[in-house]
Write a protein that holds these residues in place. Structure first.
Motif, mmCIF file in Angstrom:
data_model
loop_
_atom_site.group_PDB
_atom_site.id
_atom_site.type_symbol
_atom_site.label_atom_id
_atom_site.label_comp_id
_atom_site.label_asym_id
_atom_site.label_seq_id
_atom_site.Cartn_x
_atom_site.Cartn_y
_atom_site.Cartn_z
ATOM 1 N N LYS A 196 -7.407 5.166 0.685
ATOM 2 C CA LYS A 196 -6.113 4.578 0.332
ATOM 3 C C LYS A 196 -6.298 3.166 -0.229
ATOM 4 O O LYS A 196 -5.665 2.802 -1.232
ATOM 5 C CB LYS A 196 -5.202 4.532 1.557
ATOM 6 N N LEU A 197 -7.152 2.378 0.396
ATOM 7 C CA LEU A 197 -7.379 1.021 -0.084
ATOM 8 C C LEU A 197 -7.991 1.034 -1.484
ATOM 9 O O LEU A 197 -7.615 0.233 -2.342
ATOM 10 C CB LEU A 197 -8.303 0.266 0.881
ATOM 11 N N ALA A 198 -8.927 1.954 -1.710
ATOM 12 C CA ALA A 198 -9.548 2.068 -3.035
ATOM 13 C C ALA A 198 -8.504 2.402 -4.092
ATOM 14 O O ALA A 198 -8.483 1.825 -5.186
ATOM 15 C CB ALA A 198 -10.645 3.130 -3.012
ATOM 16 N N ALA A 199 -7.598 3.327 -3.756
ATOM 17 C CA ALA A 199 -6.547 3.709 -4.702
ATOM 18 C C ALA A 199 -5.586 2.552 -4.941
ATOM 19 O O ALA A 199 -5.188 2.272 -6.077
ATOM 20 C CB ALA A 199 -5.799 4.933 -4.180
ATOM 21 N N ASP A 200 -5.214 1.858 -3.866
ATOM 22 C CA ASP A 200 -4.277 0.734 -3.985
ATOM 23 C C ASP A 200 -4.847 -0.398 -4.830
ATOM 24 O O ASP A 200 -4.118 -1.034 -5.601
ATOM 25 C CB ASP A 200 -3.918 0.196 -2.597
ATOM 26 N N LEU A 201 -6.147 -0.646 -4.696
ATOM 27 C CA LEU A 201 -6.771 -1.772 -5.398
ATOM 28 C C LEU A 201 -7.409 -1.358 -6.719
ATOM 29 O O LEU A 201 -7.903 -2.210 -7.467
ATOM 30 C CB LEU A 201 -7.820 -2.438 -4.504
ATOM 31 N N GLY A 202 -7.424 -0.063 -6.990
ATOM 32 C CA GLY A 202 -7.964 0.410 -8.263
ATOM 33 C C GLY A 202 -9.464 0.273 -8.390
ATOM 34 O O GLY A 202 -9.989 -0.012 -9.471
#
Length: 206
Positions: A38-44
């Protein structure tokens, strides 16, 4: 190859700084479980810089077992006990060795404490303690203090943003003792100052 490595470091540094700021500002609440995907997706970014960022934040004490640290009374007491040992010694060292230039910077921090905005006072508070710690000229002590900075920041937010009484006056008295080369008084005042911070924080969480 070098460009790819530079991009990887850039993604890691950016991810680390963003996550750290979100934790310190309370945008990610204490106790929150961090999910890499989720963090990877949120931060791109990919999961790799997220994983590396979490590892570094674990070293700084902001993350424990993939969760944002939830500071307890024991955490507070342990942190401040160590700070009193380190910073008490540092204040004594500053009274003996602090340069005129560093003393002027210390006095500037006190002036900002009296006149600045809360954000300016936060930064001046941080600098005040760092100037004194650097006076030890002990790289191991300074490194340990630096690794505690993120957790110290969470406590500092509490004492500054809740307007702990006499905070800046205590800084001023410590500064005056250092300027007078009175190591005994400087050490005692620093320990009393940190004890007052601890008592204030404990009162708020109870």
């Amino acid at each position: 190859m070098q460009d790819r490595g530079a991009k990887s470091r850039s993604a890691y540094q950016q991810s680390y700084e963003v996550l750290r700021d979100m934790i310190l500002k309370g945008e990610i609440a204490q106790g929150t479980k961090l999910v890499e995907e989720k963090l990877a997706a949120d931060l791109g970014v990919s999961r790799t810089p997220i994983r590396e960022s979490i590892r570094k934040l674990e070293q700084e004490g902001l993350i424990v077992n993939k969760r944002v640290v939830k500071l307890s009374e024991t955490d507070l007491r342990n942190t401040f006990e160590l700070r009193m040992l380190l910073e008490g010694h540092a204040a004594r060292s500053a009274a003996a060795y602090l340069s005129d230039q560093a003393l002027a910077a210390l006095e500037h921090c006190v002036r900002i404490g009296h006149t600045g905005t809360k954000d300016e006072i936060m930064e001046a508070n941080k600098e005040f303690h760092e100037i004194i710690m650097r006076a030890t000229n002990n790289s191991l002590m300074i490194d340990l203090f630096e690794r505690m900075q993120s957790v110290i920041y969470l406590f500092r937010q509490t004492v500054v943003y809740y307007n702990r009484p006499f905070l800046i006056e205590e800084h001023q008295r410590i500064c005056e003792a250092i300027k007078a080369h009175d190591g005994d008084t400087a050490e005692r005042l620093m320990k009393e100052h940190l004890q007052a911070d601890l008592d204030f924080c404990l009162h708020l969480i109870r």
